[in-house]
Design a protein around this motif. Structure first.
Motif, PDB file in Angstrom:
ATOM      1  N   GLU A   1      63.348  56.883   4.105  1.00  0.00           N
ATOM      2  CA  GLU A   1      62.506  55.820   3.033  1.00  0.00           C
ATOM      3  C   GLU A   1      61.402  55.722   3.296  1.00  0.00           C
ATOM      4  OE1 GLU A   1      65.981  53.287   4.318  1.00  0.00           O
ATOM      5  OE2 GLU A   1      67.304  54.345   3.182  1.00  0.00           O
ATOM      6  N   LEU A   2      60.741  55.585   4.425  1.00  0.00           N
ATOM      7  CA  LEU A   2      59.810  55.247   4.302  1.00  0.00           C
ATOM      8  C   LEU A   2      58.522  56.390   3.978  1.00  0.00           C
ATOM      9  CD1 LEU A   2      59.741  53.878   8.371  1.00  0.00           C
ATOM     10  CD2 LEU A   2      59.188  52.477   6.500  1.00  0.00           C
ATOM     11  N   PHE A   3      58.990  57.068   3.914  1.00  0.00           N
ATOM     12  CA  PHE A   3      58.190  58.620   3.417  1.00  0.00           C
ATOM     13  C   PHE A   3      58.428  58.743   1.869  1.00  0.00           C
ATOM     14  CE2 PHE A   3      56.627  59.473   7.484  1.00  0.00           C
ATOM     15  CZ  PHE A   3      55.366  58.812   7.731  1.00  0.00           C
ATOM     16  N   GLU A   4      59.831  57.566   1.574  1.00  0.00           N
ATOM     17  CA  GLU A   4      59.722  57.862   0.173  1.00  0.00           C
ATOM     18  C   GLU A   4      59.810  59.744   0.076  1.00  0.00           C
ATOM     19  OE1 GLU A   4      57.153  56.367  -2.637  1.00  0.00           O
ATOM     20  OE2 GLU A   4      57.879  54.260  -1.769  1.00  0.00           O
ATOM     21  N   ILE A   5      60.566  60.581   0.633  1.00  0.00           N
ATOM     22  CA  ILE A   5      60.909  62.018   0.479  1.00  0.00           C
ATOM     23  C   ILE A   5      62.323  61.737   0.652  1.00  0.00           C
ATOM     24  CG2 ILE A   5      60.976  62.128   2.385  1.00  0.00           C
ATOM     25  CD1 ILE A   5      59.107  64.714   1.635  1.00  0.00           C
ATOM     26  N   THR A   6      63.314  60.834   0.849  1.00  0.00           N
ATOM     27  CA  THR A   6      64.603  61.430   0.939  1.00  0.00           C
ATOM     28  C   THR A   6      65.851  62.228  -0.077  1.00  0.00           C
ATOM     29  OG1 THR A   6      65.130  58.749   1.607  1.00  0.00           O
ATOM     30  CG2 THR A   6      67.160  60.515   1.350  1.00  0.00           C
ATOM     31  N   ASP A   7      65.289  61.390  -1.237  1.00  0.00           N
ATOM     32  CA  ASP A   7      65.864  62.617  -2.238  1.00  0.00           C
ATOM     33  C   ASP A   7      65.375  63.961  -2.789  1.00  0.00           C
ATOM     34  OD1 ASP A   7      67.156  60.395  -2.585  1.00  0.00           O
ATOM     35  OD2 ASP A   7      65.368  59.718  -5.020  1.00  0.00           O
ATOM     36  N   ALA A   8      64.290  64.487  -1.752  1.00  0.00           N
ATOM     37  CA  ALA A   8      63.937  66.080  -1.603  1.00  0.00           C
ATOM     38  C   ALA A   8      63.982  67.456  -0.337  1.00  0.00           C
ATOM     39  CB  ALA A   8      62.515  65.931  -2.341  1.00  0.00           C
ATOM     40  N   LEU A   9      65.258  65.773   0.403  1.00  0.00           N
ATOM     41  CA  LEU A   9      65.820  66.083   1.807  1.00  0.00           C
ATOM     42  C   LEU A   9      66.388  67.806   1.232  1.00  0.00           C
ATOM     43  CD1 LEU A   9      66.034  63.360   3.697  1.00  0.00           C
ATOM     44  CD2 LEU A   9      63.231  65.837   3.333  1.00  0.00           C
ATOM     45  N   GLY A  10      67.275  68.068  -0.065  1.00  0.00           N
ATOM     46  CA  GLY A  10      68.117  69.159  -0.403  1.00  0.00           C
ATOM     47  C   GLY A  10      66.872  70.010  -1.187  1.00  0.00           C
ATOM     48  N   ASN A  11      65.486  70.208  -0.658  1.00  0.00           N
ATOM     49  CA  ASN A  11      65.144  70.819  -2.072  1.00  0.00           C
ATOM     50  C   ASN A  11      64.189  72.071  -1.318  1.00  0.00           C
ATOM     51  OD1 ASN A  11      65.568  69.666  -4.472  1.00  0.00           O
ATOM     52  ND2 ASN A  11      64.000  68.401  -4.159  1.00  0.00           N
ATOM     53  N   LEU A  12      64.220  73.216  -1.728  1.00  0.00           N
ATOM     54  CA  LEU A  12      63.915  74.029  -0.049  1.00  0.00           C
ATOM     55  C   LEU A  12      62.100  73.803   0.025  1.00  0.00           C
ATOM     56  CD1 LEU A  12      64.338  77.443  -1.794  1.00  0.00           C
ATOM     57  CD2 LEU A  12      65.390  76.400   0.045  1.00  0.00           C
ATOM     58  N   ILE A  13      61.820  73.832   1.221  1.00  0.00           N
ATOM     59  CA  ILE A  13      60.570  73.701   1.978  1.00  0.00           C
ATOM     60  C   ILE A  13      59.310  74.411   1.045  1.00  0.00           C
ATOM     61  CG2 ILE A  13      59.010  73.760   3.234  1.00  0.00           C
ATOM     62  CD1 ILE A  13      61.237  72.762   5.448  1.00  0.00           C
ATOM     63  N   SER A  14      59.784  75.761   0.505  1.00  0.00           N
ATOM     64  CA  SER A  14      59.249  76.829  -1.024  1.00  0.00           C
ATOM     65  C   SER A  14      58.265  75.714  -1.778  1.00  0.00           C
ATOM     66  CB  SER A  14      59.444  77.884  -0.948  1.00  0.00           C
ATOM     67  OG  SER A  14      60.973  77.268  -1.715  1.00  0.00           O
ATOM     68  N   SER A  15      59.311  74.804  -2.158  1.00  0.00           N
ATOM     69  CA  SER A  15      59.115  74.076  -3.062  1.00  0.00           C
ATOM     70  C   SER A  15      57.767  72.237  -2.894  1.00  0.00           C
ATOM     71  CB  SER A  15      60.226  73.732  -4.339  1.00  0.00           C
ATOM     72  OG  SER A  15      61.039  72.366  -3.598  1.00  0.00           O
TER      73      SER A  15
END
Length: 238
Positions: free
Chosen positions: A119-133
């Motif tokens: 939440e602090l880094f505003e990346i929660t919604d993207a954690l289910g995506n591949l790191i390659s993306s």
């Protein structure tokens, strides 16, 4: 927390990348490591975290030798290189769970950390995506969360603000302060002198593999800026 004593690194051809480096980082310190490209910052940092063997001297983390007690050191240390190279074929959450597994972090504890820092880094919604993306900045955020997941006693970072947007950079600074207020220590290299001046309570300047100035930030600077002091000592020391 980190004691670098008479550390030297010699490469093939007797090229001395680092020469008799001495640095002491105590609990609660945010210690800035400053120098031009090729001055020996990354070489020193890689020796501290056990990635690079070294020729002379001793490096200890919380009293444990990096050479003879590497696992004891790694358990309490986190390292973020200047270019985080994390697993492209995993999703962000898979990578974070992998790191948490390596450190033996409980399900509840890792869930709390991932929620907090995601939440602090505003990346929660993207954690289910591949790191390659992910963009470079997103990879860096995930690497930072992974580094924080075991609440390290020593956080070591190489140019941590490169690639971060201003808000994420501010978040990382606040996290560094929070860690140190809880008794951990931060040792990081940076080219961003105004950040080091405002953030660090101690600073060391390295040139040609040798420490040419080191100490408490206020005492080192006096009434000058870090930029002024840096340029002065770098120009004057041969």
């Amino acid at each position: 927390m980190l004691n670098i004593k008479n550390y030297s690194k010699v490469y093939a051809g007797d090229k001395k990348a680092c020469d008799n480096v001495n640095i002491c980082v105590e609990p609660g310190d945010i210690f800035g490591f400053i120098g031009h490209n090729g001055a020996g910052k990354s070489t020193t940092i890689r020796a501290v975290v056990g990635v690079l063997d070294f020729t002379e001297g001793e490096i200890t983390i919380d009293g444990h030798s990096v050479k003879t007690e590497p696992m004891a050191c790694k358990k309490i240390t986190a390292y973020i290189p200047d270019n985080p190279d994390i697993y492209d074929n995993l999703t962000g959450i898979q990578y974070l769970n992998f790191v948490a597994d390596a450190y033996g972090i409980s399900s509840a504890e890792r869930a709390d950390s991932i929620k907090k820092y995601g939440e602090l880094f505003e990346i929660t919604d993207a954690l289910g995506n591949l790191i390659s993306s992910y963009s470079h900045g997103m990879k860096q955020k995930v690497a930072i969360i992974g580094a924080l997941i075991h609440s390290p006693k020593l956080l070591v970072l190489d140019e941590p603000f490169v690639g971060l947007d201003p808000k994420a950079a501010h978040t990382l600074k606040e996290i560094m302060k929070e860690l140190c207020s809880n008794g951990s220590a931060v040792f990081f290299s940076t080219h961003v002198l105004d950040v080091a001046e405002k953030l660090c309570n101690k600073i060391a300047i390295i040139k040609g593999g040798r420490i040419i100035a080191s100490g408490v930030t206020e005492e080192l600077l006096g009434d000058k800026s870090l930029e002024d002091v840096f340029l002065e000592v770098v120009d004057n020391v041969k």
